[in-house]
Design an enzyme around this catalytic site. Structure first.
Site, PDB file in Angstrom:
ATOM      1  N   ASP A  66     -57.302  74.683 -46.137  1.00 35.57           N
ATOM      2  CA  ASP A  66     -56.661  75.397 -45.021  1.00 35.57           C
ATOM      3  C   ASP A  66     -56.342  76.853 -45.366  1.00 35.57           C
ATOM      4  O   ASP A  66     -55.871  77.597 -44.511  1.00 35.57           O
ATOM      5  CB  ASP A  66     -55.403  74.649 -44.529  1.00 35.57           C
ATOM      6  CG  ASP A  66     -54.420  74.309 -45.628  1.00 35.57           C
ATOM      7  OD1 ASP A  66     -54.846  74.090 -46.776  1.00 35.57           O
ATOM      8  OD2 ASP A  66     -53.201  74.269 -45.335  1.00 35.57           O
ATOM      9  N   HIS A 142     -46.844  73.988 -56.368  1.00 36.16           N
ATOM     10  CA  HIS A 142     -47.623  73.227 -55.394  1.00 36.16           C
ATOM     11  C   HIS A 142     -48.478  72.212 -56.153  1.00 36.16           C
ATOM     12  O   HIS A 142     -48.432  72.171 -57.384  1.00 36.16           O
ATOM     13  CB  HIS A 142     -48.473  74.228 -54.583  1.00 36.16           C
ATOM     14  CG  HIS A 142     -49.043  73.675 -53.318  1.00 36.16           C
ATOM     15  ND1 HIS A 142     -48.349  72.868 -52.460  1.00 36.16           N
ATOM     16  CD2 HIS A 142     -50.277  73.838 -52.750  1.00 36.16           C
ATOM     17  CE1 HIS A 142     -49.121  72.549 -51.438  1.00 36.16           C
ATOM     18  NE2 HIS A 142     -50.298  73.123 -51.589  1.00 36.16           N
TER      19      HIS A 142
HETATM   20 ZN   LIG Z   1     -51.791  74.721 -46.889  1.00 33.93          ZN
HETATM   21 ZN   LIG Z   2     -51.822  73.662 -50.163  1.00 30.48          ZN
END
Ligand SMILES: [Zn+2]
Ligand SMILES: [Zn+2]
Length: 305
Positions: A66, A142
């Site tokens: 994304d 993340h």
């Molecule tokens: Zn993302």
């Molecule tokens: Zn991500």
């Protein structure tokens, strides 16, 4: 000089019917920076009339689709339109390899020079500097290596007060005054005091882009007092367990960080596709930090000096 952010997309994971994946354009003077490049970014650039051939730097935060699935399409278009000027691309390890495979099997020899800057996403480091700005990485937490970006104008020159300037000054002396120096004669005596003929420079503006990350206060020293903070807010706080598990943030967490960092304005984005109506996310953020806004497609935020 312009310092303007345009939102091209702010959807997380999968796109929503009316929301594209993450991409933003930051224009500073006549320099156009693209930040992340989700699927369909080149269409969004056209829709919002951004001159894509004038993009000089592209910053990719991480390799979740994304945030970069639009990159190959955009680079191909620049090539097909015979771009000649070099393009700087900043991204995590692996991006150059992915692109070179795509170029290899599509027999693409780019018409322009693509200068790849591989990023260490774990550190706060200077990655770009020119006459007007610096760009530093912001380490995100993340599921895969990920960093945000801090754009900051360099300190500016003092303003000359025209009515007060003696008319004997030479161009080098005027530059010296702008830089904060006094004017002296051959014997070293001050003949023009800087404070008498100049005023404070315009302030230096800043933008912090915090891409996908769990809530983390380690960022505070880097983003303190920025003019504009973008922070992901994938979920409402009622789903904070899920946010922690997927290493994302909630609207309440994004606003808490903005409050603690004493930023001027907060922009939240990277909304989960489950939220058709984004108002609850905005209300949640505003309940903590009033100057919160949604990163809606087509929105432009100008930071005045
Ligand atoms: Zn993302
Ligand atoms: Zn991500």
């Amino acid at each position: 000089m312009d310092f303007e952010l345009k939102i091209l997309g702010s959807s997380s994971a999968t796109p929503a019917p009316d929301r594209h994946h993450t991409a933003q354009v930051l224009t500073i003077g006549n320099q156009i920076n693209l930040i992340d490049c989700g699927e369909n970014t080149q269409m969004q650039l056209m829709r919002y009339k951004v001159k894509h051939q004038r993009i000089s730097n592209i910053f990719i935060s991480h390799l979740h689709g994304d945030h970069f699935f639009g990159l190959f399409g955009l680079l191909s278009t620049l090539h097909l339109q015979h771009r000649a000027q070099p393009l700087h691309l900043f991204g995590p390890p692996g991006l150059a390899e992915i692109l070179s495979l795509q170029f290899k099997y599509s027999h693409t020899q780019l018409s322009f020079k693509l200068i790849f800057h591989e990023l260490d996403t774990t550190v706060h480091a200077l990655i770009w500097e020119d006459k007007a700005i610096t760009v530093h990485t912001l380490p995100m937490q993340h599921r895969i290596p990920c960093c945000g970006f801090l754009f900051r104008e360099k300190p500016k020159l003092r303003h000359l007060i025209k009515d007060k300037l003696p008319d004997f000054l030479t161009p080098p002396q005027l530059i010296r005054l702008k830089q904060g120096g006094d004017i002296t004669d051959e014997t070293g005596h001050v003949v023009v005091f800087n404070a008498d003929v100049t005023s404070e420079p315009s302030r230096s503006r800043s933008y912090a882009y915090c891409s996908d990350t769990r809530y983390q206060e380690d960022l505070l020293p880097y983003i303190k007092h920025v003019d504009l903070l973008y922070h992901e807010a994938t979920f409402l706080d009622e789903l904070r367990q899920q946010a922690a598990y997927t290493m994302h943030s909630t609207a309440r967490q994004a606003a808490t960080l903005a409050l603690k960092a004493e930023v001027k304005r907060l922009l939240i984005g990277h909304f989960s596709v489950r939220y058709r109506d984004l108002t609850p996310l905005l209300h949640e953020a505003k309940s903590i930090f009033d100057n919160s806004h949604l990163a809606l497609e087509g929105k432009t935020i100008s930071i005045l000096d």
